[in-house]
Scaffold this motif. Structure first.
Motif, PDB file in Angstrom:
ATOM      1  N   GLN A 176      62.805   5.638  -5.570  1.00 65.67           N
ATOM      2  CA  GLN A 176      62.173   6.716  -4.797  1.00 65.67           C
ATOM      3  C   GLN A 176      62.798   6.726  -3.408  1.00 65.67           C
ATOM      4  N   VAL A 177      63.345   7.840  -3.023  1.00 65.18           N
ATOM      5  CA  VAL A 177      63.902   7.971  -1.675  1.00 65.18           C
ATOM      6  C   VAL A 177      63.556   9.347  -1.120  1.00 65.18           C
ATOM      7  N   GLY A 178      63.194   9.378   0.141  1.00 70.15           N
ATOM      8  CA  GLY A 178      62.888  10.648   0.786  1.00 70.15           C
ATOM      9  C   GLY A 178      61.768  11.414   0.123  1.00 70.15           C
ATOM     10  N   GLY A 179      60.807  10.690  -0.472  1.00 74.47           N
ATOM     11  CA  GLY A 179      59.673  11.353  -1.113  1.00 74.47           C
ATOM     12  C   GLY A 179      59.971  11.947  -2.472  1.00 74.47           C
ATOM     13  N   ALA A 180      61.074  11.527  -3.097  1.00 70.50           N
ATOM     14  CA  ALA A 180      61.442  12.062  -4.409  1.00 70.50           C
ATOM     15  C   ALA A 180      61.887  10.935  -5.330  1.00 70.50           C
ATOM     16  N   VAL A 181      61.663  11.121  -6.619  1.00 67.45           N
ATOM     17  CA  VAL A 181      62.137  10.176  -7.627  1.00 67.45           C
ATOM     18  C   VAL A 181      63.618  10.425  -7.884  1.00 67.45           C
ATOM     19  N   VAL A 182      64.384   9.355  -7.957  1.00 70.41           N
ATOM     20  CA  VAL A 182      65.820   9.452  -8.247  1.00 70.41           C
ATOM     21  C   VAL A 182      66.141   8.560  -9.439  1.00 70.41           C
ATOM     22  N   LYS A 183      66.754   9.154 -10.458  1.00 67.93           N
ATOM     23  CA  LYS A 183      67.212   8.417 -11.631  1.00 67.93           C
ATOM     24  C   LYS A 183      68.737   8.555 -11.719  1.00 67.93           C
ATOM     25  N   PRO A 184      69.381   7.783 -12.609  1.00 71.69           N
ATOM     26  CA  PRO A 184      70.829   7.920 -12.748  1.00 71.69           C
ATOM     27  C   PRO A 184      71.235   9.336 -13.142  1.00 71.69           C
ATOM     28  N   GLY A 185      72.426   9.712 -12.700  1.00 74.12           N
ATOM     29  CA  GLY A 185      72.946  11.040 -12.999  1.00 74.12           C
ATOM     30  C   GLY A 185      73.589  11.650 -11.775  1.00 74.12           C
ATOM     31  N   GLY A 186      74.408  12.659 -11.989  1.00 74.71           N
ATOM     32  CA  GLY A 186      75.068  13.331 -10.883  1.00 74.71           C
ATOM     33  C   GLY A 186      76.232  12.519 -10.333  1.00 74.71           C
ATOM     34  N   THR A 187      76.712  12.952  -9.182  1.00 78.20           N
ATOM     35  CA  THR A 187      77.872  12.312  -8.572  1.00 78.20           C
ATOM     36  C   THR A 187      77.589  10.870  -8.183  1.00 78.20           C
TER      37      THR A 187
END
Length: 227
Positions: A176-187
């Motif tokens: 969780q960073v900046g109030g959002a969930v982050v999972k693998p993917g993208g650049t």
């Protein structure tokens, strides 16, 4: 960046089953209760290729705690996930592409009951312990996250170390960073990007811990060797 001369760095392999019991480490825990706290560090010198903002690191710090922590309630697994304050974050953690992927039907509620935490959330740091504490920067394995290896991080803190572990966005199974969930993917998850980000994350954590030791966080002021 004087702390680099005295800090240890541990890199873990892939995710595995965890326990703080003696059979896991083969060694007894140390003499100190353990405290744990979550902080988020933001590296303005690097740009996140997916968000366009600074590189942000959800980070856990384990440390020797004051004696009263021995009788205080233990940390819960959900506290590594901010107790679900971000809407939908628990459901996201339980999905197959995140923590729920470790086993079919695994829930955060179950982990709150069974995860072998020994640390106390935001416990008062040990005032009677010898300081400064040696610092260990711990780096999780690919597909794991910062709390995946508490059998080591808690063990080291019980022996008088301060242990710091961040989630590496792009490599971490969940963060969780900046109030959002982050999972693998993208650049972020491109191999070359992850290989560049991981060592830079660890060096940045050293800078952050030096700042905390110099007074940016009163709990850790003077707690780490400056050189």
């Amino acid at each position: 960046m004087a702390l680099r001369r005295v800090s240890g760095i541990l890199l873990a392999g892939g995710a595995r089953a965890m326990s703080t019991s003696v059979p896991t480490t083969g060694m007894p825990p140390g003499p100190f209760p353990v405290g744990v706290t979550t902080v988020q560090f933001s590296d303005g010198s690097r740009t996140d290729p997916d968000s366009g903002g600074p590189r942000q690191l959800q980070t856990e710090i384990w440390y020797p705690a004051a004696s009263e922590a021995a009788s205080q309630p233990r940390n819960l697994y959900s506290e590594f996930l901010s107790r679900g304050v971000i809407p939908g974050s628990i459901a996201a953690a339980e999905s197959d592409d995140a923590i729920g992927g470790y086993r079919e039907g695994l829930t955060i509620e179950e982990l709150d009951r069974t995860w072998p935490n020994q640390a106390v959330r935001d416990a008062r740091p040990c005032g009677a312990c010898k300081r400064p504490w040696p610092l260990v920067i711990f780096s999780h394995g690919s597909g794991a996250f910062r709390a995946s290896y508490i059998y080591w991080t808690e063990f080291l803190a019980s022996h008088g170390f301060c242990v710091v572990a961040c989630d590496h966005p792009g490599s971490a199974r969940y963060t969780q960073v900046g109030g959002a969930v982050v999972k693998p993917g993208g650049t972020r998850s491109a191999r070359a990007q992850m290989e560049a980000d991981r060592p830079a994350d660890m060096l940045f954590l050293l800078d952050c811990m030096e700042a905390l030791s110099r007074g940016a966080d009163s709990r850790f002021a003077g707690s780490l060797a400056p050189r």
